[in-house]
Design a protein around this motif. Structure first.
Motif, mmCIF file in Angstrom:
data_model
loop_
_atom_site.group_PDB
_atom_site.id
_atom_site.type_symbol
_atom_site.label_atom_id
_atom_site.label_comp_id
_atom_site.label_asym_id
_atom_site.label_seq_id
_atom_site.Cartn_x
_atom_site.Cartn_y
_atom_site.Cartn_z
ATOM 1 N N GLN A 131 32.724 43.780 40.378
ATOM 2 C CA GLN A 131 33.750 44.673 39.854
ATOM 3 C C GLN A 131 35.024 44.498 40.660
ATOM 4 N N GLN A 132 36.100 44.099 39.996
ATOM 5 C CA GLN A 132 37.351 43.789 40.671
ATOM 6 C C GLN A 132 38.483 44.657 40.134
ATOM 7 N N GLU A 133 39.641 44.554 40.804
ATOM 8 C CA GLU A 133 40.796 45.367 40.431
ATOM 9 C C GLU A 133 41.715 44.663 39.444
ATOM 10 N N GLY A 134 41.522 43.357 39.255
ATOM 11 C CA GLY A 134 42.240 42.646 38.217
ATOM 12 C C GLY A 134 43.653 42.214 38.569
ATOM 13 N N THR A 135 44.066 42.332 39.847
ATOM 14 C CA THR A 135 45.413 41.946 40.245
ATOM 15 C C THR A 135 45.360 40.751 41.194
ATOM 16 N N LEU A 136 46.464 40.014 41.278
ATOM 17 C CA LEU A 136 46.536 38.884 42.198
ATOM 18 C C LEU A 136 46.426 39.364 43.639
ATOM 19 N N ALA A 141 43.229 39.699 48.637
ATOM 20 C CA ALA A 141 42.692 40.504 49.732
ATOM 21 C C ALA A 141 41.177 40.445 49.832
ATOM 22 N N LYS A 142 40.473 40.276 48.693
ATOM 23 C CA LYS A 142 39.020 40.425 48.706
ATOM 24 C C LYS A 142 38.243 39.200 48.220
ATOM 25 N N TYR A 143 38.828 38.423 47.320
ATOM 26 C CA TYR A 143 38.017 37.435 46.622
ATOM 27 C C TYR A 143 38.450 35.992 46.862
ATOM 28 N N ASP A 144 39.470 35.796 47.703
ATOM 29 C CA ASP A 144 39.821 34.445 48.123
ATOM 30 C C ASP A 144 38.856 34.073 49.246
ATOM 31 N N VAL A 145 37.642 33.698 48.883
ATOM 32 C CA VAL A 145 36.545 33.485 49.830
ATOM 33 C C VAL A 145 36.349 31.996 50.077
ATOM 34 N N SER A 189 24.141 34.968 29.046
ATOM 35 C CA SER A 189 23.737 36.368 28.905
ATOM 36 C C SER A 189 24.038 37.199 30.140
ATOM 37 N N GLU A 190 24.644 36.580 31.178
ATOM 38 C CA GLU A 190 24.856 37.283 32.436
ATOM 39 C C GLU A 190 26.291 37.780 32.572
ATOM 40 N N PRO A 191 26.477 39.085 32.904
ATOM 41 C CA PRO A 191 27.833 39.549 33.220
ATOM 42 C C PRO A 191 28.201 39.065 34.615
ATOM 43 N N ILE A 192 29.275 38.289 34.730
ATOM 44 C CA ILE A 192 29.602 37.692 36.024
ATOM 45 C C ILE A 192 30.783 38.364 36.707
ATOM 46 N N VAL A 193 31.683 38.963 35.943
ATOM 47 C CA VAL A 193 32.869 39.590 36.521
ATOM 48 C C VAL A 193 33.284 40.764 35.658
ATOM 49 N N GLY A 194 33.663 41.848 36.307
ATOM 50 C CA GLY A 194 34.289 42.962 35.622
ATOM 51 C C GLY A 194 35.560 43.326 36.357
ATOM 52 N N ALA A 195 36.533 43.863 35.645
ATOM 53 C CA ALA A 195 37.780 44.271 36.276
ATOM 54 C C ALA A 195 38.341 45.480 35.563
ATOM 55 N N THR A 196 38.966 46.359 36.342
ATOM 56 C CA THR A 196 39.625 47.543 35.798
ATOM 57 C C THR A 196 41.009 47.646 36.416
ATOM 58 N N LEU A 197 42.037 47.620 35.583
ATOM 59 C CA LEU A 197 43.406 47.767 36.065
ATOM 60 C C LEU A 197 43.710 49.232 36.345
ATOM 61 N N ALA A 198 44.613 49.469 37.292
ATOM 62 C CA ALA A 198 44.997 50.851 37.613
ATOM 63 C C ALA A 198 45.663 51.516 36.422
ATOM 64 N N SER A 199 46.371 50.758 35.632
ATOM 65 C CA SER A 199 46.984 51.261 34.402
ATOM 66 C C SER A 199 46.907 50.159 33.360
ATOM 67 N N GLU A 200 47.087 50.521 32.123
ATOM 68 C CA GLU A 200 46.950 49.558 31.047
ATOM 69 C C GLU A 200 47.948 48.419 31.208
ATOM 70 N N GLY A 201 47.474 47.193 31.022
ATOM 71 C CA GLY A 201 48.337 46.026 31.165
ATOM 72 C C GLY A 201 47.878 44.910 30.250
ATOM 73 N N ALA A 202 48.377 43.701 30.482
ATOM 74 C CA ALA A 202 48.016 42.572 29.633
ATOM 75 C C ALA A 202 47.531 41.367 30.420
ATOM 76 N N PHE A 204 45.130 39.904 33.648
ATOM 77 C CA PHE A 204 44.078 40.091 34.650
ATOM 78 C C PHE A 204 43.981 38.836 35.502
ATOM 79 N N TYR A 205 43.873 39.023 36.808
ATOM 80 C CA TYR A 205 43.497 37.945 37.728
ATOM 81 C C TYR A 205 42.103 38.253 38.241
ATOM 82 N N VAL A 206 41.165 37.315 38.064
ATOM 83 C CA VAL A 206 39.795 37.535 38.519
ATOM 84 C C VAL A 206 39.259 36.293 39.210
ATOM 85 N N ALA A 207 38.434 36.511 40.223
ATOM 86 C CA ALA A 207 37.689 35.423 40.861
ATOM 87 C C ALA A 207 36.362 35.294 40.134
ATOM 88 N N VAL A 208 35.987 34.064 39.802
ATOM 89 C CA VAL A 208 34.845 33.810 38.934
ATOM 90 C C VAL A 208 33.943 32.757 39.573
#
Length: 437
Positions: A131-136, A141-145, A189-202, A204-208
């Motif tokens: 579960q991610q925040e969806g921003t660059l 901060a968290k997913y550049d691993v 069939s596997e959910p690999i990433v979820g993201a929720t933006l703080a407010s509605e937008g268009a 998403f940046y996600v690490a996959v």
């Protein structure tokens, strides 16, 4: 030695871009405890800066590291945390204290940041991406691993015997979609990433995680909880690369008299046999969801179900199977000796498989959190390591949080209970919490 780490843009062919005492009088002193030895080494990383960041530069993302960041140094079953002491020209100096019994030639794994390391296993945490925040900024901060391997050299002090270059473990995907707030990506069939933006937008940046030749299904929902779907086969993503895609999605139909096999459910009701319902921001008070046969639920955002009387929040009949997936949250309360997820006080419970999401299931009185209600049998219950977190709370008089809701005379049965791939049997602890690391 690479001086800049970046993700190259890869085009997707989609519609988306004891001290031992002697007998003499001399008291032997305890041996001095080894507190560790100094360690310092240089590793290849990204550019230097005052703050950690990923900056978008056309077809690539440029990584910036900062002094003071933490790096995991894993060796001989020990995880020692090092600190970035300096950064210059794509090379970082890390330093700290190495413990245990390090020797020259020992294999070492370095993981950045240290919070991404799964203990001393040398692996990255499996649940990191769920579960991610969806921003660059959040990806930076968290997913550049990054991870690299090498060998130790120990001669009074410790260092690395060769150059170690850290490579990124994930792909970064920039998704431009119709205005949305929640996002869930499935590979197969596997959910690999979820993201929720703080407010509605268009955007998403996600690490996959990397995958090859998979059918991708993407579900999203907007601030009004309208749900959208995109699917594409033959998709591959490579770790360390940067992808940009624009999606054309279809709005999902609501539950009707002849529902599609996958559709949006907005309130109490019945999921038809062999259908899957998407729940996004659904709050049901005084009602419940029933499964007419085998059924699936995909979770987006926050959802809650609380019946008025004599019902489980989600009822699964004997012989049927309910599959719960996704990356959203569900809070399920049973009522009047019913389970949170499973069966009510009068009927047996079928099979329950939870593959994803954040689940809180509360049984009432003689009901299990997940399983059956009062005086009834239940089928197999499976919770996989793909979930983000599952909490099961039994009713006050129930014997199990996961399993049978009542068994005073021992004449009711429960199928196999499997948690994280391990057959556990029924769970008595309340609350029982399962959160994969």
């Amino acid at each position: 030695m690479k001086t800049i780490k970046y993700f190259c843009l890869s085009a997707l062919a989609l519609t988306l871009a004891a001290c031992s005492n002697d007998d003499n009088e001399v008291t032997q002193q305890p041996a001095e405890q080894v507190q560790g030895i100094p360690f310092t080494a240089t590793i290849s990383i990204g550019q230097s800066g005052s703050n950690r960041a990923l900056a978008e530069d056309g077809t690539k993302l440029v990584a910036t590291w900062a002094v003071g960041e933490k790096v995991a140094l894993i060796h001989n079953g020990v995880n020692d945390e090092m600190e970035v002491a300096s950064v210059s020209g794509g090379v970082a100096t890390i330093s700290g204290t190495i413990t245990g019994s390090p020797s020259t030639g020992d294999a070492v794994t370095i993981i950045y940041p240290s919070t991404a390391a799964n203990g001393a296993t040398g692996n990255v945490k499996a649940s990191l991406l769920k579960q991610q925040e969806g921003t660059l900024e959040a990806v930076s901060a968290k997913y550049d691993v990054r991870k690299g391997t090498g060998t130790l050299k120990v001669d009074g002090v410790a260092t690395l015997s060769d150059n170690v270059s850290l490579t990124n473990q994930f792909a970064i995907w920039k998704l431009t979609i119709p205005t949305s707030k929640n996002l869930c990506i499935f590979a197969g069939s596997e959910p690999i990433v979820g993201a929720t933006l703080a407010s509605e937008g268009a955007v998403f940046y996600v690490a996959v995680p990397a995958f090859s030749d998979q059918t991708v299904n993407i579900y999203s929902s907007d601030a009004s909880n309208n749900c959208y779907h995109y699917t594409r086969s033959g998709v591959s993503l490579t770790a360390g690369k940067y992808y940009q895609s624009t999606l054309t999605t279809e709005q999902m139909p609501k539950l009707g008299t002849s529902p599609a096999s996958i559709y949006r459910m907005t309130g109490a009701g019945t999921i038809p046999n062999n259908c899957t319902a998407v729940l996004s921001g659904v709050n049901i008070s005084g009602g419940y969801i029933a499964c007419a046969g085998n059924a699936g639920i995909i979770l987006l955002g926050n959802n809650s179900i609380s019946p008025s009387i004599f019902n489980a929040a989600i009822e699964v009949g004997s012989g049927n199977t309910l599959t719960i997936n996704g990356t959203g949250k569900l809070v399920a309360h049973g009522r009047d000796s019913s389970a949170g997820i499973g069966s009510n006080s009068d009927n047996p419970c079928g099979n329950i498989c939870i593959y994803g999401g954040i689940i809180e299931a509360y049984g009432d009185n003689k009901g299990a959190g997940i399983g059956s209600g009062w005086t009834e049998n239940c089928g197999n219950i499976t919770i996989t390591s793909g979930v983000i977190k599952v909490t099961a709370v039994k009713g006050a008089e129930a014997p199990y949080s996961i399993g049978k809701g009542y068994d005073k005379w021992g004449d009711y049965t429960c199928g196999t209970v499997t948690i994280g791939g391990v057959v556990t049997g029924q769970i008595t602890t309340s609350p029982y919490i399962y959160q994969p690391q």
